[in-house]
Enzyme design. Structure first.
Site, mmCIF file in Angstrom:
data_model
loop_
_atom_site.group_PDB
_atom_site.id
_atom_site.type_symbol
_atom_site.label_atom_id
_atom_site.label_comp_id
_atom_site.label_asym_id
_atom_site.label_seq_id
_atom_site.Cartn_x
_atom_site.Cartn_y
_atom_site.Cartn_z
ATOM 1 N N CYS A 61 -9.351 80.658 40.321
ATOM 2 C CA CYS A 61 -8.274 81.469 40.913
ATOM 3 C C CYS A 61 -8.522 82.967 40.759
ATOM 4 C CB CYS A 61 -6.939 81.098 40.283
ATOM 5 S SG CYS A 61 -6.617 79.351 40.417
ATOM 6 N N HIS A 119 -2.340 86.646 41.930
ATOM 7 C CA HIS A 119 -2.596 85.232 42.218
ATOM 8 C C HIS A 119 -1.264 84.481 42.187
ATOM 9 C CE1 HIS A 119 -3.928 81.214 42.170
ATOM 10 N NE2 HIS A 119 -3.737 81.027 40.877
ATOM 11 N N ASN A 135 0.088 77.238 45.064
ATOM 12 C CA ASN A 135 -1.086 77.883 44.467
ATOM 13 C C ASN A 135 -2.330 77.463 45.248
ATOM 14 O OD1 ASN A 135 -3.331 78.463 42.916
ATOM 15 N ND2 ASN A 135 -2.404 77.855 40.981
HETATM 16 N N1 ACO Z 1 8.822 66.982 38.271
HETATM 17 C C1 ACO Z 1 9.761 66.610 37.375
HETATM 18 N N2 ACO Z 1 9.555 66.683 36.053
HETATM 19 C C2 ACO Z 1 8.353 67.140 35.625
HETATM 20 C C3 ACO Z 1 7.335 67.516 36.514
HETATM 21 C C4 ACO Z 1 7.600 67.422 37.886
HETATM 22 N N3 ACO Z 1 6.707 67.788 38.825
HETATM 23 N N4 ACO Z 1 6.270 67.927 35.808
HETATM 24 C C5 ACO Z 1 6.599 67.803 34.497
HETATM 25 N N5 ACO Z 1 7.841 67.326 34.407
HETATM 26 C C6 ACO Z 1 8.608 67.034 33.193
HETATM 27 C C7 ACO Z 1 7.708 66.761 32.013
HETATM 28 O O1 ACO Z 1 7.340 65.392 31.980
HETATM 29 C C8 ACO Z 1 8.628 67.134 30.865
HETATM 30 O O2 ACO Z 1 9.519 66.070 30.628
HETATM 31 P P1 ACO Z 1 9.917 65.679 29.119
HETATM 32 O O3 ACO Z 1 10.598 66.905 28.556
HETATM 33 O O4 ACO Z 1 10.805 64.505 29.317
HETATM 34 O O5 ACO Z 1 8.628 65.382 28.435
HETATM 35 C C9 ACO Z 1 9.433 68.317 31.419
HETATM 36 O O6 ACO Z 1 9.349 68.214 32.852
HETATM 37 C C10 ACO Z 1 8.944 69.650 30.983
HETATM 38 O O7 ACO Z 1 7.532 69.704 31.193
HETATM 39 P P2 ACO Z 1 6.689 70.970 30.833
HETATM 40 O O8 ACO Z 1 5.244 70.718 31.121
HETATM 41 O O9 ACO Z 1 7.058 71.431 29.460
HETATM 42 O O10 ACO Z 1 7.286 72.001 31.887
HETATM 43 P P3 ACO Z 1 7.127 73.556 31.924
HETATM 44 O O11 ACO Z 1 8.449 74.186 31.826
HETATM 45 O O12 ACO Z 1 6.046 74.032 31.001
HETATM 46 O O13 ACO Z 1 6.621 73.787 33.405
HETATM 47 C C11 ACO Z 1 4.620 74.261 34.620
HETATM 48 C C12 ACO Z 1 5.377 73.217 33.828
HETATM 49 C C13 ACO Z 1 5.398 74.610 35.854
HETATM 50 C C14 ACO Z 1 3.274 73.656 35.042
HETATM 51 C C15 ACO Z 1 4.420 75.501 33.736
HETATM 52 O O14 ACO Z 1 3.880 75.153 32.498
HETATM 53 C C16 ACO Z 1 3.502 76.494 34.379
HETATM 54 O O15 ACO Z 1 3.807 77.055 35.406
HETATM 55 N N6 ACO Z 1 2.339 76.752 33.770
HETATM 56 C C17 ACO Z 1 1.367 77.626 34.376
HETATM 57 C C18 ACO Z 1 0.512 76.737 35.186
HETATM 58 C C19 ACO Z 1 -0.197 77.474 36.252
HETATM 59 O O16 ACO Z 1 0.277 78.445 36.772
HETATM 60 N N7 ACO Z 1 -1.354 76.946 36.574
HETATM 61 C C20 ACO Z 1 -2.146 77.458 37.563
HETATM 62 C C21 ACO Z 1 -2.778 78.759 37.138
HETATM 63 S S1 ACO Z 1 -4.451 78.753 37.182
HETATM 64 C C22 ACO Z 1 -4.839 78.263 38.646
HETATM 65 O O17 ACO Z 1 -4.282 78.770 39.551
HETATM 66 C C23 ACO Z 1 -5.796 77.122 38.839
#
Ligand code: ACO
Length: 327
Positions: free
Chosen positions: A112, A253, A283
């Site tokens: 990215c 990004h 993304n």
């Molecule tokens: N739908 C519903 N529930 C979900 C989903 C989904 N798609 N995905 C995860 N959950 C659930 C999980 O199972 C968890 O449930 P639990 O509490 O019962 O265990 C709960 O939601 C919370 O999950 P987390 O992973 O803690 O959620 P978080 O608030 O951290 O959000 C996210 C996840 C959106 C991926 C966040 O961590 C994030 O944005 N991280 C940055 C990732 C990123 O930007 N990556 C790309 C950058 S690099 C590149 O571009 C390749």
């Protein structure tokens, strides 16, 4: 020393739209969860007869048209991608499809961060006088490598392609940049090859494995992005002898709206100066910055003379920022 100017932008138009609601028919998720956590409402997906090459070529063609530059004038094509049609590279396929017969063409992989890394790389060729006209493309078809049954990753990504044309000029419009890598965090985000040993002859074996779908530690990537991206933008601004108050637009990004909001907050940049198209595109990896840039330019938001802070971040881990003046 010749300077660098950005004289055209373009992007590919993907017709297949995958909304959060439709995606929730496939995995246990909802529009409410995805939009609240990421800002994404839908993404575009490459059709089965699209290829990375066709999308990248379409974006480059639009950028050349805006720049009023003929394909035969192009000296270099730099294709930032992690999802080539051919592991040997796809830039040469783009070269022939464009009719850029004089151009040297090669791929550059920095996930990215790929577009920012390619932009800076291209600028070095121009500054040293080696090349005068360069097309920089960011394109990815991550849908090929997404695990569509993994709700923690599949909701984030989309496909796309964007491009810019750079030309040599007197006054340099690449005002400052900073690029960084930290391989010790490589495990946080991978699209890794998994080798399997296959006997060849005698006691010699060869690897015949395959690539596993994208894996990600979302929380670690989030923490990395919100701390490192403001820092790298400040370093690039320092090199440009500018401050955030001088910036007209931030084009980051498009990974997650919460990351964009946090970076803007840490830098004290008002949200109305932060370009965001992630609600419509998700993304798109290396494509996300040139795609957002092109949409903002064509919408008349970004005007010639505007100062833009752009920053990419992602797998590697890699991150980098460039301060550019448009036009
Ligand atoms: N739908 C519903 N529930 C979900 C989903 C989904 N798609 N995905 C995860 N959950 C659930 C999980 O199972 C968890 O449930 P639990 O509490 O019962 O265990 C709960 O939601 C919370 O999950 P987390 O992973 O803690 O959620 P978080 O608030 O951290 O959000 C996210 C996840 C959106 C991926 C966040 O961590 C994030 O944005 N991280 C940055 C990732 C990123 O930007 N990556 C790309 C950058 S690099 C590149 O571009 C390749």
């Amino acid at each position: 020393m010749p300077g660098v100017s950005l004289v055209g932008s373009g992007s590919a138009c993907l017709t297949v739209q995958l909304s959060n609601d439709i995606l929730s028919q496939r995995v246990d998720t909802s529009d409410e969860w995805i939009s609240a956590r990421t800002g994404i409402r839908q993404r575009h997906i490459a059709a089965p007869d699209d290829s990375l090459t066709t999308l990248a070529t379409e974006a480059a063609r639009h950028a050349l048209t805006m720049a009023q530059v003929g394909a035969e004038e192009v000296d270099l094509i730099l294709l930032a991608t992690s999802t080539p049609d051919d592991l040997f590279g796809s830039a040469c396929r783009v070269q022939v499809a464009l009719g850029a017969t004089r151009a040297v063409a090669f791929d550059l992989t920095a996930a990215c961060s790929g577009f920012v890394f390619a932009l800076v790389t291209a600028a070095q060729y121009i500054r040293t006088g080696v090349f005068k006209t360069v097309v920089v493309i960011g394109a990815d078809v991550l849908s090929r490598w997404t695990d569509w049954d993994d709700r923690t990753t599949c909701v984030l990504f989309g496909d796309g392609a964007g491009a810019v044309v750079l030309r040599a000029c007197e006054r340099d419009r690449l005002l400052g940049f900073e690029l960084c890598s930290d391989g010790s965090l490589n495990h946080c985000l991978n699209l890794a090859y998994h080798p399997e040993a296959v006997p060849l002859v005698g006691d010699i074996s060869v690897q015949k494995g395959g690539f596993a779908p994208i894996t990600m530690n979302g929380r670690e990537v989030y923490k990395f992005a919100v701390s490192r991206v403001p820092e790298v933008i400040e370093k690039a601004l320092f090199r440009a002898s500018l401050t955030t108050a001088d910036i007209d637009w931030m084009v980051l990004h498009q990974a997650n709206q919460r990351i964009l909001d946090a970076v803007a907050d840490r830098l004290g940049v008002p949200l109305e100066r932060v370009i965001s198209n992630m609600a419509r595109h998700g993304n798109t990896s290396a494509a996300s910055i040139p795609l957002a840039l092109d949409e903002a330019i064509r919408a008349g938001k970004i005007q010639p003379g505007d100062l833009i802070a752009t920053a990419g971040f992602g797998a590697g881990l890699t991150w980098g920022a460039a301060i550019v003046e448009w036009g």
